[in-house]
Design a protein around this motif. Structure first.
Motif, PDB file in Angstrom:
ATOM      1  N   ARG A  36       6.310  -8.790   4.915  1.00 21.05           N
ATOM      2  CA  ARG A  36       7.068  -7.939   4.224  1.00 21.05           C
ATOM      3  C   ARG A  36       6.062  -6.678   3.973  1.00 21.05           C
ATOM      4  O   ARG A  36       6.571  -5.596   3.458  1.00 21.05           O
ATOM      5  CB  ARG A  36       7.421  -8.845   2.922  1.00 21.05           C
ATOM      6  CG  ARG A  36       7.708  -8.031   1.779  1.00 21.05           C
ATOM      7  CD  ARG A  36       9.128  -7.313   1.945  1.00 21.05           C
ATOM      8  NE  ARG A  36       9.586  -6.695   0.610  1.00 21.05           N
ATOM      9  CZ  ARG A  36       9.236  -5.435   0.316  1.00 21.05           C
ATOM     10  NH1 ARG A  36       8.404  -4.808   1.094  1.00 21.05           N
ATOM     11  NH2 ARG A  36       9.810  -4.678  -0.530  1.00 21.05           N
ATOM     12  N   GLU A  37       4.658  -6.727   3.731  1.00 28.71           N
ATOM     13  CA  GLU A  37       4.017  -5.805   3.289  1.00 28.71           C
ATOM     14  C   GLU A  37       3.833  -4.607   4.123  1.00 28.71           C
ATOM     15  O   GLU A  37       3.576  -3.423   3.586  1.00 28.71           O
ATOM     16  CB  GLU A  37       2.531  -6.302   2.829  1.00 28.71           C
ATOM     17  CG  GLU A  37       2.601  -7.530   1.792  1.00 28.71           C
ATOM     18  CD  GLU A  37       3.078  -8.828   2.156  1.00 28.71           C
ATOM     19  OE1 GLU A  37       3.522  -9.428   1.135  1.00 28.71           O
ATOM     20  OE2 GLU A  37       3.042  -8.923   3.284  1.00 28.71           O
ATOM     21  N   SER A  38       3.900  -4.901   5.510  1.00 28.20           N
ATOM     22  CA  SER A  38       3.412  -3.911   6.420  1.00 28.20           C
ATOM     23  C   SER A  38       4.742  -3.314   7.285  1.00 28.20           C
ATOM     24  O   SER A  38       4.856  -2.409   8.127  1.00 28.20           O
ATOM     25  CB  SER A  38       2.295  -4.416   7.560  1.00 28.20           C
ATOM     26  OG  SER A  38       3.100  -5.469   8.075  1.00 28.20           O
ATOM     27  N   THR A  40       7.382  -1.654   6.835  1.00 29.53           N
ATOM     28  CA  THR A  40       8.080  -0.453   6.705  1.00 29.53           C
ATOM     29  C   THR A  40       7.113   0.630   7.221  1.00 29.53           C
ATOM     30  O   THR A  40       7.595   1.685   7.863  1.00 29.53           O
ATOM     31  CB  THR A  40       8.665  -0.033   5.204  1.00 29.53           C
ATOM     32  OG1 THR A  40       9.356  -1.321   5.007  1.00 29.53           O
ATOM     33  CG2 THR A  40       9.384   1.252   5.326  1.00 29.53           C
ATOM     34  N   LYS A  41       5.844   0.435   6.998  1.00 32.26           N
ATOM     35  CA  LYS A  41       4.668   1.539   7.339  1.00 32.26           C
ATOM     36  C   LYS A  41       4.619   1.550   8.947  1.00 32.26           C
ATOM     37  O   LYS A  41       4.428   2.208   9.416  1.00 32.26           O
ATOM     38  CB  LYS A  41       3.549   0.933   6.560  1.00 32.26           C
ATOM     39  CG  LYS A  41       3.335   1.077   5.263  1.00 32.26           C
ATOM     40  CD  LYS A  41       1.940   1.205   4.592  1.00 32.26           C
ATOM     41  CE  LYS A  41       1.476  -0.145   4.535  1.00 32.26           C
ATOM     42  NZ  LYS A  41       2.082  -0.907   3.303  1.00 32.26           N
ATOM     43  N   LYS A 136       9.913  10.401   6.750  1.00 27.28           N
ATOM     44  CA  LYS A 136      10.538   9.660   5.380  1.00 27.28           C
ATOM     45  C   LYS A 136      11.804  10.117   5.159  1.00 27.28           C
ATOM     46  O   LYS A 136      12.814   9.074   5.103  1.00 27.28           O
ATOM     47  CB  LYS A 136       9.502   9.690   4.518  1.00 27.28           C
ATOM     48  CG  LYS A 136       8.343   9.341   4.379  1.00 27.28           C
ATOM     49  CD  LYS A 136       7.266   9.403   3.088  1.00 27.28           C
ATOM     50  CE  LYS A 136       8.046   9.191   1.868  1.00 27.28           C
ATOM     51  NZ  LYS A 136       7.106   9.466   0.976  1.00 27.28           N
ATOM     52  N   GLY A 174      12.356  -2.010   8.612  1.00 28.39           N
ATOM     53  CA  GLY A 174      11.654  -2.143   6.997  1.00 28.39           C
ATOM     54  C   GLY A 174      12.946  -2.091   6.206  1.00 28.39           C
ATOM     55  O   GLY A 174      13.972  -2.624   6.352  1.00 28.39           O
ATOM     56  N   GLU A 177      13.771   0.618   0.195  1.00 24.49           N
ATOM     57  CA  GLU A 177      12.880   0.733  -1.121  1.00 24.49           C
ATOM     58  C   GLU A 177      11.347   0.931  -0.862  1.00 24.49           C
ATOM     59  O   GLU A 177      10.837   1.551  -1.986  1.00 24.49           O
ATOM     60  CB  GLU A 177      13.173  -0.637  -2.004  1.00 24.49           C
ATOM     61  CG  GLU A 177      12.342  -1.603  -1.221  1.00 24.49           C
ATOM     62  CD  GLU A 177      13.052  -3.061  -1.748  1.00 24.49           C
ATOM     63  OE1 GLU A 177      12.236  -3.931  -2.191  1.00 24.49           O
ATOM     64  OE2 GLU A 177      14.427  -3.466  -1.719  1.00 24.49           O
ATOM     65  N   ASP A 178      10.859   0.878   0.155  1.00 24.38           N
ATOM     66  CA  ASP A 178       9.402   0.779   0.523  1.00 24.38           C
ATOM     67  C   ASP A 178       9.079   2.424   0.912  1.00 24.38           C
ATOM     68  O   ASP A 178       7.991   2.793   0.893  1.00 24.38           O
ATOM     69  CB  ASP A 178       8.942   0.146   1.756  1.00 24.38           C
ATOM     70  CG  ASP A 178       8.742  -1.364   1.267  1.00 24.38           C
ATOM     71  OD1 ASP A 178       9.200  -1.604  -0.093  1.00 24.38           O
ATOM     72  OD2 ASP A 178       8.667  -2.257   1.956  1.00 24.38           O
ATOM     73  N   GLY A 181       6.878   4.890  -1.274  1.00 21.55           N
ATOM     74  CA  GLY A 181       5.400   4.525  -1.464  1.00 21.55           C
ATOM     75  C   GLY A 181       4.811   4.958  -0.057  1.00 21.55           C
ATOM     76  O   GLY A 181       3.495   4.594  -0.002  1.00 21.55           O
ATOM     77  N   LEU A 182       5.368   5.588   0.866  1.00 21.47           N
ATOM     78  CA  LEU A 182       4.704   5.954   2.331  1.00 21.47           C
ATOM     79  C   LEU A 182       4.145   7.040   1.965  1.00 21.47           C
ATOM     80  O   LEU A 182       4.696   8.169   1.480  1.00 21.47           O
ATOM     81  CB  LEU A 182       5.454   5.991   3.358  1.00 21.47           C
ATOM     82  CG  LEU A 182       6.411   4.550   3.728  1.00 21.47           C
ATOM     83  CD1 LEU A 182       7.330   4.841   4.898  1.00 21.47           C
ATOM     84  CD2 LEU A 182       5.527   3.398   3.905  1.00 21.47           C
TER      85      LEU A 182
END
Length: 425
Positions: A36-38, A40-41, A136, A174, A177-178, A181-182
């Motif tokens: 979940r944390e990585s 989208t990045k 983005k 991803g 919503e993330d 923050g990129l």
């Protein structure tokens, strides 16, 4: 086709020599566990890398170089195979043996590939902010477009509800919503981590010389730390006490009925080939039960089909229906599954389905990219891709085998995207 598998610079390398194609095709995959944390990045990285490199600082510059390489093509994608998140880079170019000027096209293609992958356009020690902002925006537009693609939207919502308490609901692209923050810093850190921690696979197919390819790989790619095999199969299960039925209402003319079932058969299981045949009988082909009975005989849908998720052990059925036909279409669809469980299908249906699957397998060898993808996917499941062995396994599937896997199917979730206030006619 002659297949050579090697370990070079810490990478898994597969070289397939064949005179069947006039192109040389390359596939490079970076893969790690999806989190979940990585996610989208990682998902945005291929688009950032293909937007500009040190020596080709824009998409236009990369495109011009591809044109100079006799119209070579380059593409990227992100995908999910079970528990793994895969960043994929593809290149296709004419085999330089067919060029009259003795151009070393493959050498130049490797230089461009290496520049894109390992010499990204930077601003100091981070990614170029302009490129990051553009990508983005494009990724956000992609998520926004999903709402307008009702077939894909309904399928995505089915997965969200079916796996609401599991990480498996996370898609390869991803989460929208993330995106906010990129930034150039955390994306470059993710890229650096990818180079240090991902398993890396390199595949190439064409009329090529093994020693030449080995030399080019050694010159182009850095040395990676070899990784242990990453798990691909997702073994998370849940007890199903009642079917999860979800309706969502929008202003649409055609409802989207999506059904998710747990197969309790995964890609590493001995009966997976029987499940493939079961799925083919149910809804993969024009002769399948869903197509013949739900669509043609009773005219209850505009389209209908079923598909398998090998890594998860799931089956998905999707259909476009008139909003007023929901209950009739659902009941008749579930009746087709029950028919297979009872063995209510002919030997002719069984043989037609096996032959259709075999034709699909044989046709895949007509595409160099498909050969590479099949080889890669097979390795994820601990196999060496061999179309003849796959055909043998399909031919061994019996009617009783199909009945056996069908009876392991358990209905999990029904998602219906429809009009509000519609009643059955």
């Amino acid at each position: 086709m002659t297949r050579t598998q090697l370990s070079i610079n810490g990478m898994n390398v597969v070289i397939i020599q064949t005179e069947k194609f006039k192109t040389t095709d390359l596939l490079v995959n970076f893969r790690n566990l999806l989190t979940r944390e990585s996610v989208t990045k990682r998902a945005i990285l291929p688009n950032i890398l293909r937007s500009g490199s040190k020596n080709f600082p824009s998409k236009q510059a990369i495109s011009r170089e591809l044109e100079r390489l006799y119209g070579a093509s380059f593409g990227t994608s992100v995908l999910k195979q079970g528990r793994q998140h895969i960043l994929s880079f593809r290149m296709s170019l004419v085999n330089d043996a067919y060029l009259s000027d003795n151009a070393e096209l493959l050498d130049d293609a490797f230089k461009l590939l290496g520049d894109i992958l390992f010499k990204p356009k930077l601003d100091g020690n981070v990614f170029d902010e302009r490129i990051v902002n553009v990508e983005k925006r494009l990724l956000n537009e992609y998520f926004e477009s999903l709402y307008d693609n009702k077939i894909r939207y309904a399928y995505t919502k089915l997965l969200e509800h079916m796996y609401q308490d599991e990480d498996y609901k996370i898609q390869s692209v991803g989460l929208q919503e993330d995106i906010v923050g990129l930034n150039p810093q955390n994306l470059y850190e993710t890229y650096d981590k990818m180079l240090k921690e991902d398993a890396v696979d390199f595949f190439i197919i064409g009329d090529i010389d093994v020693e030449r390819v080995k030399t080019l790989i050694e010159k182009t790619f850095p040395t990676f730390t070899p990784k242990e095999d990453l798990p691909v199969v997702d073994m998370t299960d849940k007890a199903i006490s009642e079917v999860n039925v979800v309706e969502e209402y929008q202003d649409i003319n055609q409802a989207k009925l999506n059904i998710g079932l747990r197969t309790n058969t995964r890609g590493l299981d001995d009966d997976y080939d029987a499940l493939r045949v079961c799925n083919g009988i149910l809804g993969s082909y024009p002769h399948s039960l869903l197509f013949k009975n739900v669509r043609e005989k009773h005219s209850l849908c505009y389209y209908i089909a079923s598909t398998l998720d090998r890594a998860k052990g799931a089956m998905y059925i999707y259909a476009g229906i008139a909003p007023t036909d929901y209950q009739k279409a659902l009941d008749l669809t579930l009746e087709q599954i029950e028919a297979i469980k009872k063995g209510d299908f002919t030997n002719e249906m069984l043989e037609n389905t096996k032959n259709a699957i075999i034709n699909d397998l044989l046709s895949m060898n007509d595409s160099p990219t498909q050969v590479l993808v099949n080889d890669f996917t097979s390795q994820l499941y601990g196999e060496i891709y061999d179309v003849n062995k796959r055909i043998e396994r399909i031919n061994r599937v019996t009617k009783q085998d199909v009945i056996g896997v069908a009876n392991k199917l358990v209905l999990d979730t029904i998602f219906n995207l429809t009009q509000k206030g519609v009643s059955e006619s």
